[in-house]
Design a protein around this motif. Structure first.
Motif, PDB file in Angstrom:
ATOM      1  N   MET A   1       0.852  -1.211   0.000  1.00 38.03           N
ATOM      2  CA  MET A   1       0.000   0.000   0.000  1.00 38.03           C
ATOM      3  C   MET A   1       0.877   1.246   0.000  1.00 38.03           C
ATOM      4  SD  MET A   1      -3.395  -0.268   2.305  1.00 38.03           S
ATOM      5  CE  MET A   1      -2.922  -1.505   3.488  1.00 38.03           C
ATOM      6  N   PRO A   2       0.446   2.259  -0.683  1.00 37.25           N
ATOM      7  CA  PRO A   2       1.229   3.495  -0.684  1.00 37.25           C
ATOM      8  C   PRO A   2       1.078   4.249   0.627  1.00 37.25           C
ATOM      9  CG  PRO A   2      -0.784   3.797  -1.939  1.00 37.25           C
ATOM     10  CD  PRO A   2      -0.743   2.350  -1.518  1.00 37.25           C
ATOM     11  N   SER A   3       2.055   5.066   0.907  1.00 34.37           N
ATOM     12  CA  SER A   3       1.981   5.890   2.110  1.00 34.37           C
ATOM     13  C   SER A   3       1.905   7.356   1.699  1.00 34.37           C
ATOM     14  CB  SER A   3       3.195   5.650   3.001  1.00 34.37           C
ATOM     15  OG  SER A   3       4.377   6.024   2.337  1.00 34.37           O
ATOM     16  N   TYR A   4       1.215   8.124   2.515  1.00 35.16           N
ATOM     17  CA  TYR A   4       1.016   9.537   2.224  1.00 35.16           C
ATOM     18  C   TYR A   4       1.494  10.369   3.401  1.00 35.16           C
ATOM     19  CZ  TYR A   4      -2.090   7.414  -1.187  1.00 35.16           C
ATOM     20  OH  TYR A   4      -2.601   6.649  -2.182  1.00 35.16           O
ATOM     21  N   ASP A   5       2.112  11.473   3.076  1.00 32.52           N
ATOM     22  CA  ASP A   5       2.573  12.371   4.127  1.00 32.52           C
ATOM     23  C   ASP A   5       1.576  13.506   4.296  1.00 32.52           C
ATOM     24  OD1 ASP A   5       4.825  10.955   4.704  1.00 32.52           O
ATOM     25  OD2 ASP A   5       6.127  12.137   3.414  1.00 32.52           O
ATOM     26  N   PHE A   6       1.218  13.760   5.540  1.00 30.23           N
ATOM     27  CA  PHE A   6       0.294  14.837   5.837  1.00 30.23           C
ATOM     28  C   PHE A   6       0.897  15.761   6.881  1.00 30.23           C
ATOM     29  CE2 PHE A   6      -2.318  11.464   4.185  1.00 30.23           C
ATOM     30  CZ  PHE A   6      -3.198  12.134   3.354  1.00 30.23           C
ATOM     31  N   TYR A   7       0.353  16.969   6.930  1.00 29.79           N
ATOM     32  CA  TYR A   7       0.847  17.960   7.875  1.00 29.79           C
ATOM     33  C   TYR A   7      -0.325  18.622   8.574  1.00 29.79           C
ATOM     34  CZ  TYR A   7       3.018  22.325   9.464  1.00 29.79           C
ATOM     35  OH  TYR A   7       3.449  23.382  10.212  1.00 29.79           O
ATOM     36  N   CYS A   8      -0.274  18.668   9.893  1.00 31.92           N
ATOM     37  CA  CYS A   8      -1.340  19.316  10.648  1.00 31.92           C
ATOM     38  C   CYS A   8      -0.893  20.724  11.005  1.00 31.92           C
ATOM     39  CB  CYS A   8      -1.665  18.525  11.912  1.00 31.92           C
ATOM     40  SG  CYS A   8      -2.940  19.326  12.911  1.00 31.92           S
ATOM     41  N   LYS A   9      -1.643  21.711  10.536  1.00 30.52           N
ATOM     42  CA  LYS A   9      -1.293  23.102  10.792  1.00 30.52           C
ATOM     43  C   LYS A   9      -1.468  23.459  12.267  1.00 30.52           C
ATOM     44  CE  LYS A   9      -2.427  24.931   6.233  1.00 30.52           C
ATOM     45  NZ  LYS A   9      -3.432  25.726   5.486  1.00 30.52           N
ATOM     46  N   ASP A  10      -2.391  22.784  12.922  1.00 33.79           N
ATOM     47  CA  ASP A  10      -2.629  23.058  14.340  1.00 33.79           C
ATOM     48  C   ASP A  10      -1.440  22.630  15.189  1.00 33.79           C
ATOM     49  OD1 ASP A  10      -4.960  24.374  14.310  1.00 33.79           O
ATOM     50  OD2 ASP A  10      -6.192  22.772  15.150  1.00 33.79           O
ATOM     51  N   CYS A  11      -0.976  21.427  14.955  1.00 41.10           N
ATOM     52  CA  CYS A  11       0.102  20.864  15.775  1.00 41.10           C
ATOM     53  C   CYS A  11       1.470  21.102  15.147  1.00 41.10           C
ATOM     54  CB  CYS A  11      -0.108  19.362  15.953  1.00 41.10           C
ATOM     55  SG  CYS A  11      -1.765  18.911  16.460  1.00 41.10           S
ATOM     56  N   LYS A  12       1.478  21.599  13.916  1.00 37.00           N
ATOM     57  CA  LYS A  12       2.734  21.739  13.172  1.00 37.00           C
ATOM     58  C   LYS A  12       3.473  20.407  13.148  1.00 37.00           C
ATOM     59  CE  LYS A  12       3.317  26.646  13.917  1.00 37.00           C
ATOM     60  NZ  LYS A  12       1.936  26.849  14.373  1.00 37.00           N
ATOM     61  N   LYS A  13       2.708  19.388  12.886  1.00 32.74           N
ATOM     62  CA  LYS A  13       3.255  18.041  12.935  1.00 32.74           C
ATOM     63  C   LYS A  13       3.046  17.338  11.604  1.00 32.74           C
ATOM     64  CE  LYS A  13       2.629  13.726  15.480  1.00 32.74           C
ATOM     65  NZ  LYS A  13       4.040  13.494  15.830  1.00 32.74           N
ATOM     66  N   THR A  14       4.093  16.690  11.141  1.00 35.57           N
ATOM     67  CA  THR A  14       3.998  15.885   9.929  1.00 35.57           C
ATOM     68  C   THR A  14       3.822  14.429  10.315  1.00 35.57           C
ATOM     69  OG1 THR A  14       5.491  17.441   8.851  1.00 35.57           O
ATOM     70  CG2 THR A  14       5.129  15.355   7.752  1.00 35.57           C
ATOM     71  N   PHE A  15       2.934  13.772   9.632  1.00 38.14           N
ATOM     72  CA  PHE A  15       2.747  12.350   9.918  1.00 38.14           C
ATOM     73  C   PHE A  15       2.485  11.601   8.623  1.00 38.14           C
ATOM     74  CE2 PHE A  15      -1.906  12.406   9.557  1.00 38.14           C
ATOM     75  CZ  PHE A  15      -2.172  13.759   9.758  1.00 38.14           C
ATOM     76  N   THR A  16       2.811  10.342   8.653  1.00 34.52           N
ATOM     77  CA  THR A  16       2.663   9.498   7.475  1.00 34.52           C
ATOM     78  C   THR A  16       1.564   8.483   7.705  1.00 34.52           C
ATOM     79  OG1 THR A  16       5.023   9.749   7.024  1.00 34.52           O
ATOM     80  CG2 THR A  16       3.880   7.983   5.879  1.00 34.52           C
ATOM     81  N   VAL A  17       0.704   8.355   6.713  1.00 37.21           N
ATOM     82  CA  VAL A  17      -0.389   7.402   6.802  1.00 37.21           C
ATOM     83  C   VAL A  17      -0.274   6.409   5.653  1.00 37.21           C
ATOM     84  CG1 VAL A  17      -2.906   7.125   6.785  1.00 37.21           C
ATOM     85  CG2 VAL A  17      -1.883   9.134   7.874  1.00 37.21           C
ATOM     86  N   VAL A  18      -0.376   5.159   5.981  1.00 40.77           N
ATOM     87  CA  VAL A  18      -0.371   4.114   4.958  1.00 40.77           C
ATOM     88  C   VAL A  18      -1.797   3.637   4.757  1.00 40.77           C
ATOM     89  CG1 VAL A  18       0.477   1.829   4.320  1.00 40.77           C
ATOM     90  CG2 VAL A  18       1.957   3.406   5.586  1.00 40.77           C
ATOM     91  N   MET A  19      -2.281   3.800   3.535  1.00 40.84           N
ATOM     92  CA  MET A  19      -3.645   3.348   3.265  1.00 40.84           C
ATOM     93  C   MET A  19      -3.838   3.148   1.770  1.00 40.84           C
ATOM     94  SD  MET A  19      -5.649   6.866   4.040  1.00 40.84           S
ATOM     95  CE  MET A  19      -5.085   8.434   3.416  1.00 40.84           C
ATOM     96  N   ALA A  20      -4.894   2.422   1.450  1.00 45.35           N
ATOM     97  CA  ALA A  20      -5.193   2.152   0.052  1.00 45.35           C
ATOM     98  C   ALA A  20      -5.656   3.424  -0.641  1.00 45.35           C
ATOM     99  CB  ALA A  20      -6.273   1.081  -0.050  1.00 45.35           C
ATOM    100  N   LEU A  21      -5.466   3.436  -1.953  1.00 46.07           N
ATOM    101  CA  LEU A  21      -5.827   4.621  -2.721  1.00 46.07           C
ATOM    102  C   LEU A  21      -7.318   4.925  -2.618  1.00 46.07           C
ATOM    103  CD1 LEU A  21      -4.878   6.808  -4.708  1.00 46.07           C
ATOM    104  CD2 LEU A  21      -5.336   5.203  -6.555  1.00 46.07           C
ATOM    105  N   ALA A  22      -8.127   3.893  -2.656  1.00 45.38           N
ATOM    106  CA  ALA A  22      -9.572   4.082  -2.550  1.00 45.38           C
ATOM    107  C   ALA A  22      -9.942   4.733  -1.222  1.00 45.38           C
ATOM    108  CB  ALA A  22     -10.292   2.746  -2.690  1.00 45.38           C
TER     109      ALA A  22
END
Ligand SMILES: [Zn+2]
Length: 55
Positions: A1-22
């Motif tokens: 499964m691909p992983s996606y990087d996200f950023y929370c503006k509130d926490c100024k935190k980057t996190f990676t989520v692994v999930m299916a494209l659907a």
């Protein structure tokens, strides 16, 4: 499964989520720290951010 990087503006935190494209197309993930989704934005993939320019 691909992983996606996200950023929370509130926490100024980057996190990676692994999930299916659907799954990814259906909903954005919640920030693991504040559990909020509204301030979460997707980051470009790492290889886009790290560009080496030799000019
Ligand atoms: Zn957050």
């Amino acid at each position: 499964m691909p992983s996606y990087d996200f950023y929370c503006k509130d926490c100024k935190k980057t996190f990676t989520v692994v999930m299916a494209l659907a799954e990814y197309e259906k909903s954005r993930p919640a920030c693991p720290k504040c559990k909020g989704k509204k301030k979460v934005e997707q980051r470009p993939a790492a290889f886009f951010a790290v560009t080496s320019r030799k000019s």
